[in-house]
Design a protein around this motif. Sequence first.
Motif, PDB file in Angstrom:
ATOM      1  N   VAL A  24       0.612  -0.957   0.082  1.00 30.86           N
ATOM      2  CA  VAL A  24       0.059  -0.061   0.030  1.00 30.86           C
ATOM      3  C   VAL A  24       0.859   1.158  -0.001  1.00 30.86           C
ATOM      4  O   VAL A  24       0.682   2.157  -0.722  1.00 30.86           O
ATOM      5  CB  VAL A  24      -1.058   0.092   1.210  1.00 30.86           C
ATOM      6  CG1 VAL A  24      -1.577   1.366   1.450  1.00 30.86           C
ATOM      7  CG2 VAL A  24      -2.045  -1.184   1.226  1.00 30.86           C
ATOM      8  N   GLU A  65       4.704  -1.752   7.292  1.00 28.83           N
ATOM      9  CA  GLU A  65       3.647  -2.685   6.514  1.00 28.83           C
ATOM     10  C   GLU A  65       4.783  -3.752   6.234  1.00 28.83           C
ATOM     11  O   GLU A  65       4.106  -4.863   6.157  1.00 28.83           O
ATOM     12  CB  GLU A  65       3.255  -1.814   5.422  1.00 28.83           C
ATOM     13  CG  GLU A  65       2.451  -2.608   4.359  1.00 28.83           C
ATOM     14  CD  GLU A  65       2.006  -2.001   3.150  1.00 28.83           C
ATOM     15  OE1 GLU A  65       1.013  -2.373   2.520  1.00 28.83           O
ATOM     16  OE2 GLU A  65       2.747  -0.938   2.768  1.00 28.83           O
ATOM     17  N   ALA A  82      -5.624  -5.073   3.753  1.00 30.51           N
ATOM     18  CA  ALA A  82      -5.110  -4.525   2.747  1.00 30.51           C
ATOM     19  C   ALA A  82      -5.986  -4.118   1.476  1.00 30.51           C
ATOM     20  O   ALA A  82      -5.576  -3.449   0.695  1.00 30.51           O
ATOM     21  CB  ALA A  82      -3.853  -5.061   2.296  1.00 30.51           C
ATOM     22  N   GLN A 122      -3.634  -6.891  -5.887  1.00 27.90           N
ATOM     23  CA  GLN A 122      -4.213  -7.238  -4.284  1.00 27.90           C
ATOM     24  C   GLN A 122      -4.757  -8.478  -4.422  1.00 27.90           C
ATOM     25  O   GLN A 122      -4.463  -9.366  -3.765  1.00 27.90           O
ATOM     26  CB  GLN A 122      -4.843  -6.049  -3.766  1.00 27.90           C
ATOM     27  CG  GLN A 122      -5.408  -6.674  -2.343  1.00 27.90           C
ATOM     28  CD  GLN A 122      -4.439  -6.952  -1.425  1.00 27.90           C
ATOM     29  OE1 GLN A 122      -3.296  -6.285  -1.563  1.00 27.90           O
ATOM     30  NE2 GLN A 122      -4.628  -7.640  -0.511  1.00 27.90           N
TER      31      GLN A 122
END
Length: 199
Positions: A24, A65, A82, A122
Motif C-alpha cells: 500500500v 507494513e 489491505a 491485491q
Amino acid sequence: MTEIDLALSVALGVALAAASGFRVFVPLLVMSAAANWGYVSPGAGFDWLATLPALLMLAVAAAIEVVAFYVPDLDNLLDALAAPAAVIAGIVVAAAAMTDVSPMLKWTLAIIAGGGAAAMTQGATTFVRAHSTMLTAGLGNAAVATGELAGATVLSIVALAAPLIALALTALLALAAFRLFRRRGKGGPDDTGGRPSPR
C-alpha cells in the motif's frame, strides 16, 4: 498538455496504482521521494506529497507494513485489511500522478483504472499467499512477501523512469491474474491435486 504527455501521465498513475496492490505505502513513498527530489510534480491538491513530513510518515508506514507481512498468521490477516486500503491508495496515487488533467477525467480514470489496477494485483497476491499458506503451512509466505515487496518497488521505479513500459508490465500482470482466477474458477489442478474430479 499534448496527447503524449497525457498518455505518460495516465500510464504513470495506473502503474503506480497497480504497485499499490503489492504494498500500500511503497508506491506513495517512491512518488513522495521523487517529488521531494524534484523529479516529478504531483497534481493539484497533492502538493503534500512533496513535503519532508509526508516523506518521513510514508517511510515509517512502509517500513511497518513491510515488516508486518513477514510475521506468520499476521500476513493473512493483513491481506483482508489491505484490500480496501490498496484500492484507496491506488486511487490516490493515480490521481496524484495525473497532472494537468481535468478533475472529472482525472478522478474517473483514478477510480476506474487506478482502483481497478490496485484491486487486481491485491487480489492476485491474496490468492497466491492463501495457496502458499495451504501448501507450505505458511513457511513459503516469506518468499511471497519478498516477491510482493520487489514487485511494488520495481514497478514503482519503472513507472517513474518509463511509464509506458510500466503500463505494459501492468497489462501483463492483469493478464496473469485473469488466467489465475479463471483457472481457479474452473477448478484446476490446485483443487484436486492434478487428479480428475470424481463423478
